[in-house]
Design an enzyme around this catalytic site. Structure first.
Site, PDB file in Angstrom:
ATOM      1  N   GLU A 262      19.833   3.290 -36.713  1.00  0.00           N
ATOM      2  CA  GLU A 262      19.255   4.631 -36.531  1.00  0.00           C
ATOM      3  C   GLU A 262      18.705   5.019 -37.888  1.00  0.00           C
ATOM      4  OE1 GLU A 262      18.832   8.422 -36.675  1.00  0.00           O
ATOM      5  OE2 GLU A 262      21.014   8.490 -36.409  1.00  0.00           O
ATOM      6  N   CYS A 296      18.918  13.665 -40.258  1.00  0.00           N
ATOM      7  CA  CYS A 296      17.861  12.715 -39.901  1.00  0.00           C
ATOM      8  C   CYS A 296      16.906  13.355 -38.917  1.00  0.00           C
ATOM      9  CB  CYS A 296      18.441  11.422 -39.363  1.00  0.00           C
ATOM     10  SG  CYS A 296      19.464  11.674 -37.955  1.00  0.00           S
TER      11      CYS A 296
HETATM   12  C1  UN1 Z   1      22.071  12.963 -38.433  1.00  0.00           C
HETATM   13  O1  UN1 Z   1      21.335  13.778 -38.960  1.00  0.00           O
HETATM   14  O2  UN1 Z   1      22.206  11.810 -38.874  1.00  0.00           O
HETATM   15  O3  UN1 Z   1      21.700  16.475 -33.979  1.00  0.00           O
HETATM   16  C2  UN1 Z   1      22.940  13.317 -37.281  1.00  0.00           C
HETATM   17  C3  UN1 Z   1      22.248  16.928 -34.984  1.00  0.00           C
HETATM   18  C4  UN1 Z   1      23.665  16.502 -35.283  1.00  0.00           C
HETATM   19  C5  UN1 Z   1      23.731  15.096 -35.749  1.00  0.00           C
HETATM   20  C6  UN1 Z   1      22.728  14.708 -36.782  1.00  0.00           C
HETATM   21  N1  UN1 Z   1      24.463  16.662 -34.100  1.00  0.00           N
HETATM   22  O4  UN1 Z   1      21.703  17.704 -35.742  1.00  0.00           O
END
Ligand code: UN1
Length: 514
Positions: A262, A296
């Site tokens: 990912e 992310c």
């Molecule tokens: C990430 O940024 O790696 O969707 C995970 C979200 C969180 C997880 C993010 N539940 O913002």
């Protein structure tokens, strides 16, 4: 008492250790060490950690391999019950875990609590899965045959995770892996080793047997040694595209290697002409600046219908200017620092690049050097308007910080084209009241997580989490991993006393004269 009401126990220096084959190991003095420092105050050392070399990495992999047979033969329900005990320990330690995470990762304390709860949800999900069906019964052409899809664990899983979700993301990976009967080696990010170690202390206390989950500290070199080890069957990785690509290249050398990667994103919120303005502004602010833009899924782009651009932009910029940025343990702030010096420099480079590429700066954010902020890696939001045009890097490349482009669009088709015009495809939010628009976004945009009238952040663990293009290689994290960490076998049983073959295949003459 230390600042923000920390007692001495919660600010004590963490002594880094490895966990291999059921033993905590203090590395010999000759082993190279690295420090974990708070991004909110670089004078604050959280702990000192030993870097695992290739020989230590090998031992951890062997420990996981040695524990595999007995763990996979343990009842699935008993494996799941270990997670029930783990859930109780996470609930018990929720506040201490959140405080440690705020100090080490620099995320606001309320985000840290939410992240511990997100990790807890994965643990609860995995426990619940223990008593759920795991395979399928399927039909056969032959009436006397029963056919099943049976699932088996792959074996040894390496879990390599980022600093920005240092508790939840490891649990997204360790949870499904261990439930399904795999054993694991966990290497937390070198920016958040203390929270990684704390998590493994809880696994130990929950009674996971020796060797089932092993812990190593280190940087890219330790990760690479894990990836090169032929005894590792599965690599579960979240991090940058560059590292994910290298993991996939090295893994091509191993014939039975599965990689779930990912990687980056250039996620976006699309604000349509019929959007409710307040909802659009709130969704966009959360998407761009929660976690200081370091999820992310954070939005690096807000695409705004031209007709409402000015109204949206002035409200967005006014509120972005007023966001309180400060110490992660101060409950009144909106967001904390970025993770390290390299992150500051990267964001500043992109702020500069945007201007070179013709951006109209609406909020000239940058490094915060006043007395409150100069001990840490603090950045204020940088917001700019830029028309979509081919080849512009700042609206296509991942920045991972408080840097956001407001891009005007004319028609929905334009918005979709602009959204897709990046190599990434992780998350999209659309703000509209029109059901046809929603559907068109779902059908035409390239993404893994789509949100209507919501920010493009905030996924929940029982959904698959992952993206397309440079954002992921098609194996989603969280609940989606249950499928990745097992291989499906076809299991066929004949209840007749003769052999009858599918596809009308005849037995034919077997040795005897007609
Ligand atoms: C990430 O940024 O790696 O969707 C995970 C979200 C969180 C997880 C993010 N539940 O913002």
């Amino acid at each position: 008492m230390t600042p923000y009401g920390l007692d001495n126990a919660s600010s004590a220096l963490v002594s880094g250790r490895w966990r291999i084959a059921g033993q905590w190991e203090d590395a010999p003095a000759t082993v190279e060490r690295f420090e974990s420092r708070s991004p909110a105050n670089t004078a604050e050392v959280i702990g000192v950690f030993p870097k695992a070399d290739a020989a230590t990495t090998r031992r951890a992999v062997q420990a996981a391999r040695a524990a595999f047979d007995s763990w996979r033969r343990t009842s699935r329900i008993h494996r799941a019950e270990c997670f029930d005990r783990l859930a109780k320990l996470i609930e018990r330690d929720l506040e201490a875990l959140a405080v440690l995470m705020a100090r080490e990762a620099g995320k606001h304390i309320s985000e840290c609590r939410a992240e511990v709860i997100e990790g807890l949800h994965m643990v609860q999900y995995v426990f619940g899965c223990g008593r759920m069906p795991t395979g399928q019964i399927v039909a056969s052409e032959i009436a006397e045959k029963d056919a099943y899809v049976w699932r088996k664990p792959w074996g040894v899983v390496a879990v390599i995770t980022p600093w920005n979700f240092p508790f939840a993301v490891p649990l997204w990976m360790l949870g499904p892996s261990l439930l399904e009967g795999n054993t694991a080696i966990f290497k937390p990010s070198e920016d958040t080793p203390a929270i990684g170690q704390k998590l493994i202390e809880l696994f130990v206390e929950a009674g996971f047997p020796p060797g089932v989950v092993n812990l190593l500290h280190g940087d890219g070199a330790t990760g690479e040694a894990l990836v090169r080890d032929a005894d590792v069957n599965v690599i579960l990785f979240t991090g940058s595209y560059e590292v994910g690509r290298k993991i996939q290249q090295l893994s091509a050398e191993h014939y039975d290697r599965i990689v779930a990667a990912e990687m980056g994103s250039k996620s976006a919120v699309i604000v349509c002409e019929d959007a409710r303005l307040d909802l659009a502004v709130t969704a966009s602010l959360l998407s761009a600046f929660k976690t200081s833009g370091q999820r992310c899924v954070s939005a690096g782009r807000i695409l705004v219908a031209e007709k409402i651009f000015d109204a949206f932009a002035s409200r967005f910029v006014e509120l972005a200017r007023r966001l309180r940025i400060g110490h992660p343990l101060d409950p009144s702030i909106f967001t904390g620092p970025v993770i390290n010096r390299a992150a500051v420099e990267k964001v500043l480079r992109y702020n500069e690049l945007a201007q070179q590429e013709g951006a109209e700066v609406l909020l000239p954010g940058g490094e915060m050097t006043d007395a409150e902020h100069r001990q840490g890696h603090y950045l204020s939001p940088f917001v700019y308007r830029l028309e979509a045009k081919p080849g512009v890097r700042c609206v296509r490349e991942e920045v991972f910080g408080p840097h956001v482009a407001l891009v005007p669009f004319r028609t929905l088709e334009d918005a979709i084209r602009i959204y897709n015009d990046t190599e990434y495809g992780l998350s999209v939010g659309v703000i509209t009241e029109n059901y046809r628009t929603m559907r068109q976004i779902r059908e035409e945009c390239q993404f893994g997580m789509g949100y209507v009238n919501l920010p493009c952040i905030g996924a929940e663990v029982h959904l698959p989490f992952g993206g397309v293009k440079k954002s992921g290689n098609g194996h989603p994290s969280a609940a989606g991993l249950v499928d990745v960490v097992t291989h499906k076998v076809a299991w066929t049983v004949n209840h007749g006393s003769e052999i009858r073959m599918a596809q009308g295949l005849t037995i034919g003459p077997i040795g005897e004269a007609p």
